[in-house]
Design an enzyme around this catalytic site. Sequence first.
Site, PDB file in Angstrom:
ATOM      1  N   CYS A   1       0.825  -1.215   0.000  1.00 31.49           N
ATOM      2  CA  CYS A   1       0.000   0.000   0.000  1.00 31.49           C
ATOM      3  C   CYS A   1       0.858   1.263   0.000  1.00 31.49           C
ATOM      4  O   CYS A   1       1.421   1.621  -1.022  1.00 31.49           O
ATOM      5  CB  CYS A   1      -0.996  -0.044   1.163  1.00 31.49           C
ATOM      6  SG  CYS A   1      -2.399   1.085   0.926  1.00 31.49           S
TER       7      CYS A   1
ATOM      8  N   GLU B   1      -1.825  -8.767   4.200  1.00 32.98           N
ATOM      9  CA  GLU B   1      -1.627  -9.254   5.580  1.00 32.98           C
ATOM     10  C   GLU B   1      -2.944  -9.594   6.258  1.00 32.98           C
ATOM     11  O   GLU B   1      -2.986 -10.459   7.148  1.00 32.98           O
ATOM     12  CB  GLU B   1      -0.837  -8.227   6.407  1.00 32.98           C
ATOM     13  CG  GLU B   1      -1.569  -6.967   6.808  1.00 32.98           C
ATOM     14  CD  GLU B   1      -1.632  -5.889   5.738  1.00 32.98           C
ATOM     15  OE1 GLU B   1      -2.107  -4.778   6.050  1.00 32.98           O
ATOM     16  OE2 GLU B   1      -1.200  -6.158   4.590  1.00 32.98           O
TER      17      GLU B   1
ATOM     18  N   HIS C   1      -3.961  -4.908   0.913  1.00 30.99           N
ATOM     19  CA  HIS C   1      -3.396  -5.312   2.209  1.00 30.99           C
ATOM     20  C   HIS C   1      -3.477  -6.830   2.378  1.00 30.99           C
ATOM     21  O   HIS C   1      -4.380  -7.358   3.028  1.00 30.99           O
ATOM     22  CB  HIS C   1      -4.132  -4.605   3.349  1.00 30.99           C
ATOM     23  CG  HIS C   1      -3.713  -3.189   3.535  1.00 30.99           C
ATOM     24  ND1 HIS C   1      -2.668  -2.817   4.344  1.00 30.99           N
ATOM     25  CD2 HIS C   1      -4.177  -2.042   2.976  1.00 30.99           C
ATOM     26  CE1 HIS C   1      -2.512  -1.502   4.303  1.00 30.99           C
ATOM     27  NE2 HIS C   1      -3.419  -1.008   3.464  1.00 30.99           N
TER      28      HIS C   1
END
Length: 232
Positions: A105, A205, A203
């Site tokens: 990002c 994660e 994102h």
Amino acid sequence: MSAALEVLGTAFGDRDCTKLGADYTNAVYAAGGQPVIMPVSPAPVSGILSRMDGLVLTGGGDLDPSLYGEEPDKAVYGIRKDRDAFETALYQEAIALGMPILAICRGLQLVNVLRGGTLLQQIEDEQSHWQENPPTNMSHAITVASGSSLAATFGNAGEAKVNSYHHQAVKDLGAGLQVTAVCGDVIEAVEAADADLVGVQWHPEHLASTNDQQAGLFTQFVQRAAEFRTTV
């Protein structure tokens, strides 16, 4: 792995605090790596990455538009010039070492700017790129370039679903970068012809614990980091 520096309420009043979501470290742990959080420093130690095997540039607030020669739009938020400077030093050292980089990002945007690119300070169709549902949900599809590292990580799929939390995006592409995924006109992923670098605008994660494609980004990063360690 870089971390944000934000003013947070503490028992001693509002103070600068190092802040990083546990999903980042959990994803690296799950991929077999050992995450190391590097707090922002006004004077980074020379050779700070010499004991590391890879660099993750994480998400956060907006970059200072002066880095790409512009004044800030009213939509810009969260500028931290100290973080910009610290992560610039980390990136430059990682590049000099030939170290694997995973840029997420804000991290992708930083890489683009440091390579001479620019950013759209406000995406016209922001609503489709800033989802209201939880980050564990996927909000839109991306088209993945065949032959890219990202395509290989995603099992050579030409399309994937991702989450989305960004109001800015790459405008002019930085030198040496190749676009490896898009959503319409918005650049969603890049790689470098001259570095071991993968940058994504979403994102992963938040998705890694439930989605094999997204977990693969961290697995591949940790594997590349292990290979890098054997060469230095």
